[in-house]
Scaffold this active site. Sequence first.
Site: not given
Ligand SMILES: Cc1ncc(COP(=O)(O)O)c(C=O)c1O
Lengths: 407, 264
Positions: A95, A117, A384
């Site tokens: 993020k 948000e 992620s």
């Molecule tokens: C570690 C992590 N992965 C994935 C997501 C999902 O978001 P996005 O699909 O936009 O990557 C989030 C959202 O809070 C997150 O904190």
Amino acid sequence: MSMQNNYAFPDPNGRYGQFGGRYVPETLMSALLQLEQDYLRLRADASFQTELAYYLKQYAGRPTPLYFAERLTEYLGGPKIYLKREDLNHTGAHKINNAIGQGLLALRTGKRRIIAETGAGQHGVASATIAARFGLECTVFMGEEDMRRQALNVFRMRMLGAEVVPAMSGTRTLKDATNEAIRHWVSHVDDTHYVIGSVVGPHPYPQIVRDFQRVIGDETKEQILEQEGRLPDTVVACVGGGSNAMGMFFPFVEDTQVQLIGTEAAGHGIHTEHHAASINKGRPGVLHGAKTMLLQDEYGQVTPAHSISAGLDYPGIGPEHAHFAQSGRAVYVPVTDEEALAAFYLLSKLEGIIPALESAHAIAYVVREAQRMQKDDIVVICLSGRGDKDVEQVAQMEGGLANGANS
Amino acid sequence: MERIRDAFAALGSNKALIPFIVAGDPDYDQSFAIARAILASGADMLEIGFPYSDPLADGPVIQAAALRSLNRGCQLPDCFRLVRDLRSETNKPLIAFTYVNPLMQYGATRFFAELAQAGGDGVIVPDVPLEEAPELARVAADQGIAWIPLVAPTSGEERIQAIAQQARGFVYCVSSLGVTGERSSISTQVESLVQAVKRHTSLPACVGFGVSTPDHVREIAGYADGVIVGSAYVRRIGDAASGDGDAVEMVTRFTESLKDACRA
Ligand SMILES: Cc1ncc(COP(=O)(O)O)c(C=O)c1O
């Protein structure tokens, strides 16, 4: 070759095929048009790009490693598995890539105030972090239910100087936090930049967030060529709104030999009512300013989503993903809470990496499918984020912190 | 569409009072009784909100009303029924206020055809701005439904011109930045917004969002062709639903006081 060559979306109307667009109150239109103009100008501005690269490197800690998960690979006995370590970014998730970009955008357009948000709290923390660093005022909207699930992140945001406002409407999760942020933006559009946290929302947001997240895929491509001398066969990423997935996928869009897999939260299972599988179970509709795939009833009322992970607990999905699903360029597969939780433990025990519950959905897909892949296949998973934020929640599910984790 | 034109023509030098309520709030029968009372006590038209799960142009008062209605099971067919039941008793214009997703799910042609058949005259879709509107506005027109667009304080002359050209029935001028909800005062800038609209169309220009009191109405009646009053009604209906007064009596008295402020 394929239709994906010379991929040119969004079109001038902010559409990705039939999806996308700008379904917002008229009050916001001038701001969106101005944002689009400003963004396109800054994107082409070398000094902006230099500054962005500086913060990504020196502040966020990029590039993140592409790590060969040797023990997971051995354990599954299938393809070679690499992890793109977005968990090693400052603040612990992908993020921050977008927050830095949009924070600079706010600075360069003279906005002194940002709002955001958040679901899991990772985007809220990233926004609060950037606001602190750039001296901006920051308000974060978060569903009351998520504030409970992710209490640690609420505390972090407040420590960083942000105001956290509980969203009390609807299901009190990410969807409602986004509604509140949009409502707030309508009232403060003249001095406030809205930092949307995923590839969702009205045009130009899905494009802006994609561009700021594509660093994930760009680095991955370079790293895998260096380590393996070829592109991967498959890349896998979890999809909430879809920003880490789009960041990973986008640089591979025209490399049609690379299979793109997005994992959607199947919650208790897509045959129950408790899931967040908008591609697999949704229909085209409008949410948060974009036409996309949406969980809804026959009269177009949005139905509540469910996922064990707050970051995936969202009834919609970014419009470009809806387009990828329709064109077949990417495939979206459901992964249940249970599978994700098992993968959460597996990665922790085998690799010493505690993944975010969101990211665990991507890992779980590979766990499930490894036997069907070739030994010399290369799979890249977008890790992620890190799982520290989820430890307390998982401990509670295991009967409380005092019980220890034995599974 | 003719009904809207005729209603404005019949006003003479008075201004149109256009109350807003949510269909099915707090339940179907009461919303019908409330709507009748409003029409009987001086409203010139009625705007009927179709309840939606994610009303992002609405403040807390109308959000709560939508929730009350949805919790009682009010769905699109009930909204059309309300229009039909009212039409059997009134010749005043009835205007639907709906978010785009329910409309899209139902199918635009089917939606506007049923609205027209029920006796509806116009539609306001707060999350469809100029750029996304042409196709929907055309389908609405084909079914005889007036496409009533919104202009905002942020719109600027060029957009106002384009929106005014797209409009049928009247142009809805949003009084201030923000979502629906009562305000303590009306921005003095609304007058210039109304004037900008009037430079580009001969259609009536009405002002809504935040209009809460007879004083507000009197002020706006000085320069606009009509006023839309929403949250101030819906709050009263909500109060009555939680046991604080009788809704029909409250909206009747309120309508009479607003109507008085609309007189030239
Ligand atoms: C570690 C992590 N992965 C994935 C997501 C999902 O978001 P996005 O699909 O936009 O990557 C989030 C959202 O809070 C997150 O904190």
